[in-house]
Motif scaffolding. Structure first.
Motif, PDB file in Angstrom:
ATOM      1  N   ASN A 126      22.159  -7.417  -8.149  1.00  0.00           N
ATOM      2  CA  ASN A 126      21.641  -8.649  -9.004  1.00  0.00           C
ATOM      3  C   ASN A 126      20.337  -8.305  -9.466  1.00  0.00           C
ATOM      4  OD1 ASN A 126      20.030  -8.365  -6.795  1.00  0.00           O
ATOM      5  ND2 ASN A 126      21.004 -10.235  -5.599  1.00  0.00           N
ATOM      6  N   ALA A 127      19.735  -9.315  -9.886  1.00  0.00           N
ATOM      7  CA  ALA A 127      18.435  -9.278 -10.343  1.00  0.00           C
ATOM      8  C   ALA A 127      17.429  -8.388  -9.615  1.00  0.00           C
ATOM      9  CB  ALA A 127      17.535 -10.660 -10.717  1.00  0.00           C
ATOM     10  N   GLN A 128      17.477  -8.595  -8.277  1.00  0.00           N
ATOM     11  CA  GLN A 128      16.526  -7.744  -7.339  1.00  0.00           C
ATOM     12  C   GLN A 128      17.050  -6.600  -7.455  1.00  0.00           C
ATOM     13  OE1 GLN A 128      17.324 -10.797  -4.066  1.00  0.00           O
ATOM     14  NE2 GLN A 128      15.101  -9.929  -3.487  1.00  0.00           N
ATOM     15  N   GLY A 129      18.486  -6.271  -7.528  1.00  0.00           N
ATOM     16  CA  GLY A 129      18.824  -4.960  -7.308  1.00  0.00           C
ATOM     17  C   GLY A 129      18.401  -4.073  -8.526  1.00  0.00           C
ATOM     18  N   GLN A 130      18.522  -4.969  -9.883  1.00  0.00           N
ATOM     19  CA  GLN A 130      18.052  -4.203 -10.911  1.00  0.00           C
ATOM     20  C   GLN A 130      16.765  -3.782 -10.751  1.00  0.00           C
ATOM     21  OE1 GLN A 130      19.325  -3.481 -14.199  1.00  0.00           O
ATOM     22  NE2 GLN A 130      21.429  -3.832 -13.349  1.00  0.00           N
ATOM     23  N   GLU A 131      15.703  -4.550 -10.388  1.00  0.00           N
ATOM     24  CA  GLU A 131      14.321  -4.131 -10.192  1.00  0.00           C
ATOM     25  C   GLU A 131      14.247  -3.086  -9.422  1.00  0.00           C
ATOM     26  OE1 GLU A 131      12.709  -7.961  -8.734  1.00  0.00           O
ATOM     27  OE2 GLU A 131      12.828  -8.852 -10.756  1.00  0.00           O
ATOM     28  N   LEU A 132      14.841  -3.087  -8.278  1.00  0.00           N
ATOM     29  CA  LEU A 132      14.911  -1.927  -7.370  1.00  0.00           C
ATOM     30  C   LEU A 132      15.366  -0.406  -8.041  1.00  0.00           C
ATOM     31  CD1 LEU A 132      14.576  -0.594  -4.619  1.00  0.00           C
ATOM     32  CD2 LEU A 132      17.303  -1.147  -4.260  1.00  0.00           C
ATOM     33  N   MET A 133      16.161  -0.556  -9.035  1.00  0.00           N
ATOM     34  CA  MET A 133      16.744   0.445  -9.817  1.00  0.00           C
ATOM     35  C   MET A 133      15.578   0.830 -10.948  1.00  0.00           C
ATOM     36  SD  MET A 133      20.669  -0.693 -10.613  1.00  0.00           S
ATOM     37  CE  MET A 133      20.624   0.218 -12.277  1.00  0.00           C
ATOM     38  N   ALA A 134      14.805   0.042 -11.275  1.00  0.00           N
ATOM     39  CA  ALA A 134      13.734   0.410 -12.283  1.00  0.00           C
ATOM     40  C   ALA A 134      12.460   0.921 -11.319  1.00  0.00           C
ATOM     41  CB  ALA A 134      13.049  -1.016 -12.625  1.00  0.00           C
ATOM     42  N   LYS A 135      12.194   0.471 -10.296  1.00  0.00           N
ATOM     43  CA  LYS A 135      11.231   1.212  -9.177  1.00  0.00           C
ATOM     44  C   LYS A 135      11.734   2.362  -8.786  1.00  0.00           C
ATOM     45  CE  LYS A 135       9.245  -3.034  -6.911  1.00  0.00           C
ATOM     46  NZ  LYS A 135       9.344  -3.615  -5.571  1.00  0.00           N
ATOM     47  N   ALA A 136      12.759   2.882  -8.714  1.00  0.00           N
ATOM     48  CA  ALA A 136      13.441   4.175  -8.391  1.00  0.00           C
ATOM     49  C   ALA A 136      13.235   5.003  -9.634  1.00  0.00           C
ATOM     50  CB  ALA A 136      14.971   4.243  -8.027  1.00  0.00           C
ATOM     51  N   VAL A 137      13.549   4.368 -10.653  1.00  0.00           N
ATOM     52  CA  VAL A 137      13.310   5.346 -11.796  1.00  0.00           C
ATOM     53  C   VAL A 137      11.746   5.618 -12.315  1.00  0.00           C
ATOM     54  CG1 VAL A 137      14.028   5.567 -14.422  1.00  0.00           C
ATOM     55  CG2 VAL A 137      15.826   4.456 -13.141  1.00  0.00           C
ATOM     56  N   LEU A 138      10.983   4.680 -12.161  1.00  0.00           N
ATOM     57  CA  LEU A 138       9.784   4.756 -12.580  1.00  0.00           C
ATOM     58  C   LEU A 138       9.125   5.924 -11.501  1.00  0.00           C
ATOM     59  CD1 LEU A 138       8.814   1.367 -13.600  1.00  0.00           C
ATOM     60  CD2 LEU A 138       9.336   3.437 -15.045  1.00  0.00           C
ATOM     61  N   SER A 139       9.536   5.917 -10.322  1.00  0.00           N
ATOM     62  CA  SER A 139       8.794   6.731  -9.204  1.00  0.00           C
ATOM     63  C   SER A 139       9.413   8.131  -9.365  1.00  0.00           C
ATOM     64  CB  SER A 139       9.249   6.039  -7.783  1.00  0.00           C
ATOM     65  OG  SER A 139      10.479   6.391  -7.575  1.00  0.00           O
ATOM     66  N   TRP A 140      10.555   8.274  -9.926  1.00  0.00           N
ATOM     67  CA  TRP A 140      11.091   9.632 -10.286  1.00  0.00           C
ATOM     68  C   TRP A 140      10.804  10.200 -11.541  1.00  0.00           C
ATOM     69  CZ3 TRP A 140      14.756  11.536 -13.394  1.00  0.00           C
ATOM     70  CH2 TRP A 140      15.716  12.847 -12.788  1.00  0.00           C
ATOM     71  N   ALA A 141      10.614   9.204 -12.485  1.00  0.00           N
ATOM     72  CA  ALA A 141      10.540   9.777 -13.714  1.00  0.00           C
ATOM     73  C   ALA A 141       8.797  10.441 -14.115  1.00  0.00           C
ATOM     74  CB  ALA A 141      10.727   8.714 -14.966  1.00  0.00           C
ATOM     75  N   PRO A 142       8.810  11.513 -14.474  1.00  0.00           N
ATOM     76  CA  PRO A 142       7.372  11.907 -14.886  1.00  0.00           C
ATOM     77  C   PRO A 142       6.847  11.305 -15.969  1.00  0.00           C
ATOM     78  CG  PRO A 142       8.836  13.751 -15.507  1.00  0.00           C
ATOM     79  CD  PRO A 142       9.621  12.468 -14.656  1.00  0.00           C
ATOM     80  N   GLY A 143       5.419  10.878 -15.919  1.00  0.00           N
ATOM     81  CA  GLY A 143       4.994  10.244 -17.115  1.00  0.00           C
ATOM     82  C   GLY A 143       5.276   8.945 -17.169  1.00  0.00           C
ATOM     83  N   ALA A 144       5.953   8.197 -16.559  1.00  0.00           N
ATOM     84  CA  ALA A 144       6.188   6.885 -16.408  1.00  0.00           C
ATOM     85  C   ALA A 144       4.803   6.065 -16.188  1.00  0.00           C
ATOM     86  CB  ALA A 144       7.191   6.301 -15.658  1.00  0.00           C
ATOM     87  N   VAL A 145       4.664   4.933 -16.611  1.00  0.00           N
ATOM     88  CA  VAL A 145       3.572   3.909 -16.211  1.00  0.00           C
ATOM     89  C   VAL A 145       4.066   2.779 -15.402  1.00  0.00           C
ATOM     90  CG1 VAL A 145       1.941   2.546 -17.075  1.00  0.00           C
ATOM     91  CG2 VAL A 145       2.646   4.267 -18.408  1.00  0.00           C
ATOM     92  N   PRO A 146       3.610   2.966 -14.011  1.00  0.00           N
ATOM     93  CA  PRO A 146       4.181   2.148 -13.264  1.00  0.00           C
ATOM     94  C   PRO A 146       4.005   0.562 -13.570  1.00  0.00           C
ATOM     95  CG  PRO A 146       2.745   3.540 -11.680  1.00  0.00           C
ATOM     96  CD  PRO A 146       2.562   3.863 -13.449  1.00  0.00           C
ATOM     97  N   VAL A 147       4.971  -0.386 -13.076  1.00  0.00           N
ATOM     98  CA  VAL A 147       5.163  -1.681 -13.569  1.00  0.00           C
ATOM     99  C   VAL A 147       5.358  -2.594 -12.490  1.00  0.00           C
ATOM    100  CG1 VAL A 147       5.743  -1.259 -16.017  1.00  0.00           C
ATOM    101  CG2 VAL A 147       7.256  -1.712 -14.281  1.00  0.00           C
ATOM    102  N   ALA A 148       4.767  -3.750 -12.153  1.00  0.00           N
ATOM    103  CA  ALA A 148       4.806  -4.543 -11.242  1.00  0.00           C
ATOM    104  C   ALA A 148       6.400  -5.395 -11.404  1.00  0.00           C
ATOM    105  CB  ALA A 148       4.019  -5.693 -11.046  1.00  0.00           C
TER     106      ALA A 148
END
Length: 228
Positions: A205-227
């Protein structure tokens, strides 16, 4: 030179959720792809609902890419799915997934090698887990649930069947020596797993999509963290 990230995947990568109020599927406003784009990752999303790895590979072959681009490959959820009408009608015979497991592995490897021939950087993504009880209830709508259960043996068979495809993604990543984003492990680490899924038990769901984004951003080099 700035690198583009191309994502080939299914409805989960597309950001599809089930809206219970409207009783229909729709795109989550704060879906993973939108959040990571906002974080500075240039993403071209080729994911679509219902897509298998064969569908993604066919689209890849028709898509213009640039050497150095990233090819993120996220499949398995539709590949492992069964023809539930056929299961309900004939629970006494074996039913394979839309993409048999051996073919799934072979197509993933072909996808990776063709991306490398284009001088892209391929990576694999595991499908998130599903909630067996919810998905069982979902596929039983309008079908004979008792016969479906006769075929499965137990409801958790659905989870185990899908897990084989996630494991195949891990094995191919290791065999082909490409990076792996293990979204499945990220979800399984959550203490509130069932709260991250839609009514159908398979779409985050929406929360799950947000979790996916957190995982991608913590894994991807050069990504700018977002809340999120």
């Amino acid at each position: 030179m700035e690198r583009n990230v191309h994502l080939w995947g299914d409805s989960i990568g597309k950001g599809v959720i089930y809206d219970e109020n409207r009783r229909r599927y729709c795109l989550a406003k704060d879906r993973c792809s939108a959040l990571i784009t906002a974080a500075g990752i240039k993403l071209e999303n080729h994911a679509r609902m219902g897509a298998t790895v064969a569908d993604g590979y066919a689209d890849f072959c028709e898509t213009e890419t640039t050497p150095g681009d990233v090819a993120a490959i996220e499949f398995g959820g539709n590949d492992c799915d069964l023809d539930w009408n056929a299961v309900a009608e004939h629970p006494e015979v074996f039913h394979d997934g839309k993409t048999p497991l051996a073919d799934f592995r072979a197509l993933l490897s072909m996808f990776i090698r063709q991306a490398e021939q284009r001088h892209m950087s391929p990576m694999l993504v595991t499908p998130p887990p599903l909630i067996s009880s919810r998905y069982y209830d979902w596929v039983c709508k309008g079908r004979d649930g008792e016969k479906i259960l006769d075929y499965l043996g137990d409801v958790e068979h659905i989870y185990r069947w899908q897990e084989r495809y996630a494991q195949a993604v891990r094995e191919v990543a290791w065999k082909e020596n490409v990076p792996l984003l293990d979204l499945r492990a990220v979800f399984l680490d959550q203490p509130n797993l069932t709260q991250l899924y839609c009514l159908d038990g398979i779409h985050p769901n929406a929360q799950g999509q947000e979790l996916m984004a957190k995982a991608v951003l913590s894994w991807a080099p050069g990504a700018v963290p977002v809340a999120v």
